[in-house]
Enzyme design. Structure first.
Site, PDB file in Angstrom:
ATOM      1  N   GLU A 166       0.821  -1.208   0.000  1.00  0.00           N
ATOM      2  CA  GLU A 166       0.000   0.000   0.000  1.00  0.00           C
ATOM      3  C   GLU A 166       0.862   1.268   0.000  1.00  0.00           C
ATOM      4  OE1 GLU A 166      -2.185  -2.926   2.825  1.00  0.00           O
ATOM      5  OE2 GLU A 166      -0.161  -2.617   2.016  1.00  0.00           O
ATOM      6  N   CYS A 173      -2.494  -3.893   7.382  1.00  0.00           N
ATOM      7  CA  CYS A 173      -2.113  -4.071   8.780  1.00  0.00           C
ATOM      8  C   CYS A 173      -2.525  -2.864   9.604  1.00  0.00           C
ATOM      9  CB  CYS A 173      -0.615  -4.320   8.892  1.00  0.00           C
ATOM     10  SG  CYS A 173       0.410  -2.923   8.386  1.00  0.00           S
ATOM     11  N   ALA A 229       8.173 -37.047  -9.120  1.00  0.00           N
ATOM     12  CA  ALA A 229       7.899 -37.369 -10.524  1.00  0.00           C
ATOM     13  C   ALA A 229       7.974 -38.879 -10.681  1.00  0.00           C
ATOM     14  CB  ALA A 229       8.910 -36.678 -11.434  1.00  0.00           C
ATOM     15  N   ALA A 271       7.614 -41.118   3.027  1.00  0.00           N
ATOM     16  CA  ALA A 271       6.659 -41.826   3.886  1.00  0.00           C
ATOM     17  C   ALA A 271       6.770 -41.350   5.327  1.00  0.00           C
ATOM     18  CB  ALA A 271       6.899 -43.337   3.802  1.00  0.00           C
TER      19      ALA A 271
END
Length: 389
Positions: free
Chosen positions: A75, A98, A177, A318
């Site tokens: 801002e 804020c 992947a 895992a």
């Protein structure tokens, strides 16, 4: 019209639950805020990604984004660019301004001083230091405030920040992947490359958006990765190696810290000679006993990190899932079949004996990247609730 609700965990009773009447301009300007905020991807932790746009008479007169912790907020940059044109204008910002003094003054006061007429907010800030108080301050000053424009996109943008605030842990993202038959490497261990160049480039972007990337010792020994963004202008994450024994090669790529920092997490007393060698190379070594994924994430939270990418092998993956260190999964699937009953899979033993015990991802989406596909979803929390909505 987009429904807007405040998650009870955000504790923001002062925010009106009336859904806003949206215009095409509102949506377009909020998307512009998100676009601006993304320019600082990977650079703002522990702060959120925020962009701001100021509109007067249908034209943008100022815009900005938060570049990093300790620097002015979005801002402030937008108001500086707009100057006197901010008076009577509408300000768009993807996260509630804020209302407290931190490293910088409160943005709510800057907006009031600039004389803006209206503020359109994407979502309420989950930070208890803000959480509705910024909106309340603006309204008390006579400024019209609209909340909930493109709220889902705004939440998605800052999901790691939100998770860190709500659960006091970084958001853990497991990325892997695999081939069409579920293998991350051939029986020999060879894994270069499972997916195509487009998917690998996407992963490089993903790394640059995260604060840290974690691998285990096996990945260092077998793949000798760099774990960088592979782009000179993109930020590199903190590279983290988890190893209980520190039985690692002395010449791994990760020990070259000129381009990216490396942190080794190991147990007390592990391989002191290599520890000293790594410290001499500029690698940070932290001893944690017992070394677990949960303890690793707690330590990274203490270092104020928000998004952590797990790029490890199946065994550590895992353990990370079982330990609650993973909340999001990105699975890249290549149209290849490599076979081999002993070829490694992306997730090791989880102790789930039946298919009905399987972990079911929530909010699943998928898309094609080059010749590969990526499936994205979220693990449910232990209490059955979803991750950040």
């Amino acid at each position: 019209m987009e429904n807007f609700s405040v998650d009870a965990q955000l504790d923001a009773p002062l925010v009106s639950l009336v859904p806003p009447a949206l215009t095409p301009l509102d949506r377009a300007m909020m998307q512009r805020c998100i676009e601006l905020a993304r320019r600082a991807m990977g650079r703002t932790t522990p702060n959120p990604l925020v962009g701001a746009v100021i509109v007067r008479d249908g034209e943008i007169v100022g815009e900005g984004f938060h570049p990093g912790a300790g620097q002015p907020h979005a801002e402030v940059f937008a108001l500086s660019e707009a100057g006197e044109k901010a008076r009577g204008a509408t300000v768009y910002v993807n996260l509630e301004p804020c209302n407290h003094y931190g490293r910088t003054p409160p943005c709510s006061e800057a907006l009031i001083a600039a004389g803006v007429a209206k503020v359109v907010v994407g979502m309420v800030d989950p930070n208890p230091l803000v959480s509705g108080s910024g909106i309340e301050r603006l309204r008390k000053a006579g400024i019209e405030v609209v909340v909930g424009v493109e709220a889902e996109a705004c939440r998605q943008l800052n999901e790691a920040f939100i998770h860190r605030i709500l659960y006091q842990r970084p958001l853990g993202i497991l990325k892997y992947a695999m081939t069409l038959d579920g293998k991350i490497a051939a029986t020999s261990g060879h894994s270069t490359w499972v997916t195509g160049q487009e998917a690998r480039s996407y992963v490089h972007q993903l790394r640059s958006a995260c604060d840290a990337v974690i691998v285990g010792g096996n990945t260092v020994r077998l793949d000798n990765p760099y774990l960088t963004s592979h782009h000179p202008e993109a930020p590199n994450p903190l590279r983290v190696v988890m190893t209980r024994t520190l039985n690692l090669p002395a010449d791994a790529h990760l020990w070259h810290t000129v381009d990216a920092p490396t942190l080794v997490l190991t147990e007390i007393g592990a391989n002191p000679d290599l520890q000293q060698l790594l410290v001499n190379k500029g690698v940070e070594v932290k001893e944690i006993t017992p070394l677990t994924p949960a303890k690793a994430m707690a330590y990274l939270y203490d270092r104020q990190l928000s998004g952590v990418l797990w790029e490890c092998g199946g065994t550590l993956a895992a353990r990370a899932i079982a330990d609650g260190a993973v909340q999001k999964v990105l699975a890249f699937i290549a149209p290849k079949i490599v076979g081999g009953k002993d070829a490694p899979s992306p997730v090791g033993e989880l102790g789930l004996a039946t298919m009905t015990d399987a972990l079911t991802l929530e909010r699943v989406s998928w898309r094609q990247i080059g010749s590969d596909y990526v499936v994205e979803g979220y693990l449910p929390l232990p209490d059955g609730s979803l991750q950040v909505e």
